[in-house]
Design a protein around this motif. Structure first.
Motif, PDB file in Angstrom:
ATOM      1  N   UNK A  20     -22.324   1.450  -4.475  1.00 35.31           N
ATOM      2  CA  UNK A  20     -20.805   0.537  -5.151  1.00 35.31           C
ATOM      3  C   UNK A  20     -19.706   1.562  -4.363  1.00 35.31           C
ATOM      4  N   UNK A  21     -19.567   2.821  -4.772  1.00 34.89           N
ATOM      5  CA  UNK A  21     -17.965   4.335  -4.829  1.00 34.89           C
ATOM      6  C   UNK A  21     -18.468   4.763  -3.428  1.00 34.89           C
ATOM      7  N   UNK A  22     -19.603   3.987  -2.587  1.00 34.49           N
ATOM      8  CA  UNK A  22     -20.052   5.066  -1.289  1.00 34.49           C
ATOM      9  C   UNK A  22     -19.542   4.021  -0.404  1.00 34.49           C
ATOM     10  N   UNK A  23     -20.258   2.469  -0.744  1.00 38.09           N
ATOM     11  CA  UNK A  23     -19.987   1.935   0.166  1.00 38.09           C
ATOM     12  C   UNK A  23     -17.683   1.886   0.117  1.00 38.09           C
ATOM     13  N   UNK A  24     -17.407   2.017  -0.891  1.00 41.62           N
ATOM     14  CA  UNK A  24     -16.119   1.162  -1.455  1.00 41.62           C
ATOM     15  C   UNK A  24     -15.559   2.822  -0.238  1.00 41.62           C
ATOM     16  N   UNK A  25     -15.637   3.909  -0.646  1.00 41.81           N
ATOM     17  CA  UNK A  25     -15.108   4.848  -0.194  1.00 41.81           C
ATOM     18  C   UNK A  25     -15.417   5.309   1.800  1.00 41.81           C
ATOM     19  N   UNK A  26     -16.407   4.146   1.706  1.00 40.78           N
ATOM     20  CA  UNK A  26     -15.815   4.303   3.739  1.00 40.78           C
ATOM     21  C   UNK A  26     -15.777   3.304   3.775  1.00 40.78           C
ATOM     22  N   UNK A  27     -15.410   1.778   3.175  1.00 36.89           N
ATOM     23  CA  UNK A  27     -14.846   0.846   3.549  1.00 36.89           C
ATOM     24  C   UNK A  27     -12.923   1.280   4.022  1.00 36.89           C
ATOM     25  N   UNK A  28     -12.333   1.860   3.025  1.00 32.54           N
ATOM     26  CA  UNK A  28     -11.350   2.388   2.521  1.00 32.54           C
ATOM     27  C   UNK A  28     -11.375   3.333   3.727  1.00 32.54           C
TER      28      UNK A  28
ATOM     29  N   UNK B 207     -12.402   3.549   6.599  1.00 31.37           N
ATOM     30  CA  UNK B 207     -12.474   2.663   8.183  1.00 31.37           C
ATOM     31  C   UNK B 207     -10.666   1.752   8.050  1.00 31.37           C
ATOM     32  N   UNK B 208     -10.300   1.504   6.626  1.00 34.03           N
ATOM     33  CA  UNK B 208      -9.361   0.711   6.829  1.00 34.03           C
ATOM     34  C   UNK B 208      -8.646   1.314   6.980  1.00 34.03           C
ATOM     35  N   UNK B 209      -8.162   2.899   6.842  1.00 36.99           N
ATOM     36  CA  UNK B 209      -7.157   3.878   6.888  1.00 36.99           C
ATOM     37  C   UNK B 209      -7.417   4.086   8.293  1.00 36.99           C
ATOM     38  N   UNK B 210      -8.228   4.947   8.799  1.00 26.55           N
ATOM     39  CA  UNK B 210      -8.978   4.258  10.519  1.00 26.55           C
ATOM     40  C   UNK B 210      -8.385   3.775  11.709  1.00 26.55           C
ATOM     41  N   UNK B 211      -8.691   2.669  10.985  1.00 25.03           N
ATOM     42  CA  UNK B 211      -7.924   1.071  11.428  1.00 25.03           C
ATOM     43  C   UNK B 211      -6.131   0.974  11.496  1.00 25.03           C
ATOM     44  N   UNK B 212      -5.109   1.283  10.414  1.00 30.14           N
ATOM     45  CA  UNK B 212      -4.582   1.285  10.823  1.00 30.14           C
ATOM     46  C   UNK B 212      -3.693   2.624  11.089  1.00 30.14           C
TER      47      UNK B 212
ATOM     48  N   UNK C 151      -5.272  10.422  -9.576  1.00 28.62           N
ATOM     49  CA  UNK C 151      -5.022   9.019 -10.181  1.00 28.62           C
ATOM     50  C   UNK C 151      -3.369   9.251 -11.591  1.00 28.62           C
ATOM     51  N   UNK C 152      -2.947   8.269 -11.142  1.00 31.96           N
ATOM     52  CA  UNK C 152      -2.777   7.152 -10.342  1.00 31.96           C
ATOM     53  C   UNK C 152      -2.427   6.999  -8.765  1.00 31.96           C
ATOM     54  N   UNK C 153      -1.230   8.095  -8.736  1.00 34.70           N
ATOM     55  CA  UNK C 153      -0.714   8.321  -7.589  1.00 34.70           C
ATOM     56  C   UNK C 153      -1.303   8.692  -6.502  1.00 34.70           C
ATOM     57  N   UNK C 154      -2.574   8.912  -6.460  1.00 35.65           N
ATOM     58  CA  UNK C 154      -3.951   8.513  -4.857  1.00 35.65           C
ATOM     59  C   UNK C 154      -3.757   7.511  -4.430  1.00 35.65           C
ATOM     60  N   UNK C 155      -3.812   6.691  -6.123  1.00 39.48           N
ATOM     61  CA  UNK C 155      -4.016   4.943  -5.010  1.00 39.48           C
ATOM     62  C   UNK C 155      -2.950   4.568  -4.863  1.00 39.48           C
ATOM     63  N   UNK C 156      -1.739   4.571  -5.063  1.00 36.48           N
ATOM     64  CA  UNK C 156      -0.796   3.847  -5.595  1.00 36.48           C
ATOM     65  C   UNK C 156      -0.286   4.678  -4.102  1.00 36.48           C
ATOM     66  N   UNK C 157      -0.191   5.987  -2.846  1.00 35.25           N
ATOM     67  CA  UNK C 157       0.500   6.413  -1.856  1.00 35.25           C
ATOM     68  C   UNK C 157      -0.671   5.789  -1.063  1.00 35.25           C
ATOM     69  N   UNK C 158      -1.864   5.396  -1.189  1.00 30.00           N
ATOM     70  CA  UNK C 158      -3.134   4.948  -0.246  1.00 30.00           C
ATOM     71  C   UNK C 158      -2.579   3.383   0.197  1.00 30.00           C
ATOM     72  N   UNK C 159      -2.144   2.580  -0.806  1.00 33.76           N
ATOM     73  CA  UNK C 159      -1.901   1.488  -1.228  1.00 33.76           C
ATOM     74  C   UNK C 159      -0.474   1.244  -0.312  1.00 33.76           C
ATOM     75  N   UNK C 160       0.866   1.998  -0.559  1.00 34.76           N
ATOM     76  CA  UNK C 160       1.791   1.828  -0.051  1.00 34.76           C
ATOM     77  C   UNK C 160       1.360   1.955   1.128  1.00 34.76           C
ATOM     78  N   UNK C 161       0.835   2.904   2.079  1.00 34.14           N
ATOM     79  CA  UNK C 161       0.552   3.511   3.208  1.00 34.14           C
ATOM     80  C   UNK C 161       0.268   2.025   4.324  1.00 34.14           C
ATOM     81  N   UNK C 162      -1.402   1.282   3.195  1.00 31.87           N
ATOM     82  CA  UNK C 162      -1.257   0.531   4.369  1.00 31.87           C
ATOM     83  C   UNK C 162      -0.913  -0.774   3.777  1.00 31.87           C
ATOM     84  N   UNK C 163      -0.311  -1.206   3.000  1.00 27.86           N
ATOM     85  CA  UNK C 163       0.621  -2.390   3.106  1.00 27.86           C
ATOM     86  C   UNK C 163       1.823  -2.099   4.074  1.00 27.86           C
ATOM     87  N   UNK C 164       2.882  -1.238   4.172  1.00 28.62           N
ATOM     88  CA  UNK C 164       3.523  -0.812   5.226  1.00 28.62           C
ATOM     89  C   UNK C 164       3.156  -1.123   6.569  1.00 28.62           C
TER      90      UNK C 164
END
Length: 93
Positions: free
Chosen positions: A17-25, A27-32, A71-84
């Protein structure tokens, strides 16, 4: 023994599950990033709005997550980047 087998199977499942989530993330960052570049959104404008340093934004886009704060800064930064980027049109209007 049965309990150990169950624990091993559970750990294996969590790993998948972690690996699938990592791959999904990734891919999302690459697309963004592609969207950001194609629409001329500057990293500086993301840094100014989110207050995330250019160094950290570059780490996100190059998948150097180990260079980000823990954590939790890492998740926050990634989330803010994606949301922006996902909400850029809303922000500019």
């Amino acid at each position: 023994m049965v309990l150990q087998n169950f624990k091993d199977k559970l750990d294996e499942s969590i790993n998948r599950i972690d690996q699938a989530t990592d791959q999904s993330l990734l891919k999302k960052i690459k697309n963004l990033k592609e969207i950001r570049v194609s629409t001329d959104i500057e990293l500086r404008s993301i840094a100014d709005k989110t207050k995330i340093s250019m160094k950290n934004l570059k780490s996100i886009e190059s998948f150097d997550f180990e260079k980000l704060p823990s954590e939790p800064w890492r998740n926050s930064f990634i989330s803010q980047y994606c949301n922006f980027i996902e909400n850029f049109d809303d922000e500019s209007n």
